[in-house]
Design an enzyme around this catalytic site. Structure first.
Site, short mmCIF file in Angstrom:
data_model
loop_
_atom_site.label_atom_id
_atom_site.label_comp_id
_atom_site.label_asym_id
_atom_site.label_seq_id
_atom_site.Cartn_x
_atom_site.Cartn_y
_atom_site.Cartn_z
N HIS A 302 36.70 47.23 24.22
CA HIS A 302 38.11 47.34 23.22
C HIS A 302 37.20 46.71 21.67
CE1 HIS A 302 41.12 49.39 21.50
NE2 HIS A 302 41.30 50.54 22.28
N ASP A 359 39.58 54.24 29.54
CA ASP A 359 39.05 55.83 29.89
C ASP A 359 38.13 55.14 31.08
OD1 ASP A 359 39.32 57.23 27.79
OD2 ASP A 359 38.19 56.26 26.76
N1 CMC Z 1 29.31 46.90 28.03
C1 CMC Z 1 27.87 47.03 27.51
N2 CMC Z 1 27.82 45.47 26.31
C2 CMC Z 1 29.05 45.86 25.82
C3 CMC Z 1 29.94 46.75 25.27
C4 CMC Z 1 29.77 47.51 27.00
N3 CMC Z 1 30.61 48.32 27.22
N4 CMC Z 1 31.06 46.63 24.54
C5 CMC Z 1 30.73 45.81 24.30
N5 CMC Z 1 29.31 45.39 23.87
C6 CMC Z 1 29.06 43.62 23.43
C7 CMC Z 1 28.36 44.38 22.76
O1 CMC Z 1 26.33 45.03 22.46
C8 CMC Z 1 27.94 43.15 21.74
O2 CMC Z 1 27.68 42.22 22.25
P1 CMC Z 1 26.63 41.12 21.21
O3 CMC Z 1 27.65 41.01 20.22
O4 CMC Z 1 26.05 40.30 22.32
O5 CMC Z 1 25.65 42.16 20.49
C9 CMC Z 1 29.62 42.62 21.39
O6 CMC Z 1 30.02 43.35 23.43
C10 CMC Z 1 30.59 42.90 21.02
O7 CMC Z 1 30.53 44.61 20.62
P2 CMC Z 1 31.24 45.72 20.20
O8 CMC Z 1 30.47 46.94 19.72
O9 CMC Z 1 30.57 44.86 18.32
O10 CMC Z 1 32.16 45.84 18.83
P3 CMC Z 1 33.12 46.85 18.77
O11 CMC Z 1 34.73 46.41 19.07
O12 CMC Z 1 32.31 47.61 17.53
O13 CMC Z 1 33.15 48.42 20.02
C11 CMC Z 1 33.69 48.83 21.92
C12 CMC Z 1 34.16 48.39 20.96
C13 CMC Z 1 34.77 50.12 22.56
C14 CMC Z 1 32.80 50.76 21.05
C15 CMC Z 1 32.31 48.66 22.26
O14 CMC Z 1 33.29 48.34 23.32
C16 CMC Z 1 32.18 50.08 23.60
O15 CMC Z 1 30.83 50.36 23.18
N6 CMC Z 1 32.18 50.21 24.94
C17 CMC Z 1 31.99 51.49 25.53
C18 CMC Z 1 33.02 52.51 25.39
C19 CMC Z 1 33.99 52.94 25.74
O16 CMC Z 1 33.90 52.51 26.86
N7 CMC Z 1 34.56 53.02 24.50
C20 CMC Z 1 36.30 53.63 24.72
C21 CMC Z 1 37.44 52.66 24.24
S1 CMC Z 1 38.68 52.70 24.56
C22 CMC Z 1 39.56 54.37 24.58
C23 CMC Z 1 39.17 54.41 22.93
O17 CMC Z 1 39.30 54.51 21.97
O18 CMC Z 1 39.17 55.85 23.30
#
Ligand code: CMC
Length: 423
Positions: A302, A359
């Site tokens: 998140h 989710d």
């Molecule tokens: N699985 C594997 N690696 C992950 C995941 C995941 N679900 N989420 C983040 N990472 C890794 C990402 O690859 C990055 O690694 P590195 O630093 O080595 O490059 C690090 O963690 C930081 O990730 P980010 O994408 O920079 O973080 P963000 O804050 O931009 O993204 C997020 C947040 C929710 C989009 C992301 O965690 C994600 O894609 N999660 C899966 C999708 C998901 O469950 N979304 C629902 C979010 S909650 C409800 C809502 O908002 O609707």
């Protein structure tokens, strides 16, 4: 004296005001930055940018705190009803009995949508994603209810809240090949929605209260989440004084993506895929960690929560209770729990502070309630509607200027036009 921060730029020192929130959160006020210094700030993905002050929802991502108008999500989810939460978000206070009764009565009387609008469904292929249909309904509603629909009035807001379950139920009935069921003003909001979604016209059988309660709780947990992607979209669209339906349609489009609301569908598809693959959770965890594999563990991580998502904790418990009460033994719940257990002990997830989000378990509940997987994000939208509307109302009442971020241009410099025959 109010706190200031100093910025050293162009050989000058500039003092910038600090805005302090109720819970001590601090923001540097840069509204005059460009005018006074010539600089803009650069923050791709808005990871450090407060787009507004807001009195609706408070979130502390490190401590796992979520509050609606000051009330903790744990308490609200346990004690309130979804319509009570709607009222709280919209008006800032919990309703007294007579206020809630009047609010519910207004909602139950305004749910009809023009039958002409349902013809939209004929334009969609049977495998259309329901979020595309939901967006179409909203744009259609803006044409049918065009009089003063950009005005911030209770009438407009309540109309949208009342119409939303009808629209969602019509999409759900269309998917299951059923007939539309009329709005029943004698039922409460959530029971009426479930009847319209799964009932037959004229059917007066009682709903299982466990099912109604589970749905109500899920909707409460999704009701608002401050300046997330879809809410910020609603605010940006609304800031152009676009009408209420168009502003909500913006939110619907943003919510659809798998990184946001679309994750609930993606989680269930992931769990089913793991099940079909023999339930080897280690293999899928390895895939999620592999930087050459685009796969992410859906329902994990998140932007703001870096310890736990309080909504996920509540939903996990609700999921256990519902499946037990309905006597459902779903293998994918075991797979989800195993995935969570493995991930929470894994250095990759620990170091990046990745935990189950809202989710991760919600889809298992929606599935147990009988909804098809592709409807899950539409149900998220049903829950989020009061949040979007409250944020839209706040933005407009604060008379905020049109949202218009700046950029740092890094494309080509000025160059002469080249005639097509010379390229
Ligand atoms: N699985 C594997 N690696 C992950 C995941 C995941 N679900 N989420 C983040 N990472 C890794 C990402 O690859 C990055 O690694 P590195 O630093 O080595 O490059 C690090 O963690 C930081 O990730 P980010 O994408 O920079 O973080 P963000 O804050 O931009 O993204 C997020 C947040 C929710 C989009 C992301 O965690 C994600 O894609 N999660 C899966 C999708 C998901 O469950 N979304 C629902 C979010 S909650 C409800 C809502 O908002 O609707």
């Amino acid at each position: 004296m109010s706190e200031k921060v100093q910025l050293l730029a162009n050989g000058n020192t500039y003092e910038l005001d600090v805005v302090v929130g109720t819970e001590g959160d601090k923001g540097i006020d840069i509204t005059k930055l460009q005018e006074t210094t010539g600089y803009v700030t650069l923050d791709t993905g808005y990871k450090n940018t407060g787009s507004t002050t807001s009195a609706i929802t408070y979130l502390d991502g490190d401590k796992g705190i979520l509050r609606y108008r000051g009330y903790s999500i744990e308490e609200v989810a346990e004690k309130a009803s979804f319509t009570e939460v709607m009222y709280l978000l919209l008006y800032g206070e919990l309703p007294k009995t007579h206020e809630l009764e009047a609010f519910n009565a207004k909602l139950s009387q305004a749910g009809e949508i023009p039958t002409q609008l349902d013809k939209i469904l004929d334009a969609f292929p049977k495998d259309a994603h329901p979020m595309s249909i939901l967006g179409a309904y909203f744009n259609g509603l803006s044409a049918h209810f065009s009089k003063d629909n950009a005005a911030v009035t209770d009438e407009n807001i309540l109309l949208v809240l009342a119409q939303m379950p009808t629209v969602v139920a019509h999409i759900q009935q269309w998917i299951r090949g059923g007939r539309f069921v009329d709005n029943n003003a004698s039922l409460d909001y959530v029971a009426n929605f479930l009847k319209m979604s799964f009932g037959e016209p004229g059917d007066s059988s009682d709903l299982n209260p466990i099912v109604v309660e589970a749905m109500d709780k899920l909707l409460i947990l999704h009701a608002d989440h401050e300046q997330n992607c879809s809410t910020s979209t609603v605010r940006i669209v609304g800031s152009s004084n676009a009408n209420i339906y168009a502003s909500m349609a913006g939110g619907i489009a943003a919510l659809w993506g798998p990184l946001h609301g679309g994750a609930n569908q993606a989680v269930l598809e992931m769990l089913e895929a793991i099940k079909a693959d023999g339930g080897d959770t280690d293999k899928w965890i390895a895939k999620a960690k592999d930087k050459n594999d685009p796969f992410r563990l859906m329902g994990f991580g998140h932007r703001v929560y870096k310890n736990f998502d309080p909504r996920a904790n509540i939903i996990k418990k609700a999921c256990d209770n519902l499946l037990e009460a309905l006597n459902i033994n779903d293998d994918i719940l075991d797979i989800a729990k195993r995935l969570e257990e493995v991930a929470l002990k894994d250095e990759y997830f620990i170091s990046r502070k990745l935990y189950p989000n809202v989710d991760f378990y919600s889809g298992i509940i929606y599935k147990a309630l009988g909804f098809p997987t592709e409807m899950f994000t539409v149900l998220f939208a049903l829950g989020r509607m009061p949040g979007w509307l409250s944020q839209w109302k706040e933005l407009r009442l604060q008379k905020q200027p049109i949202g218009r971020p700046m950029q740092i241009y890094n494309g080509s410099g000025m160059r002469p036009y080249v005639d097509i025959k010379d390229r």
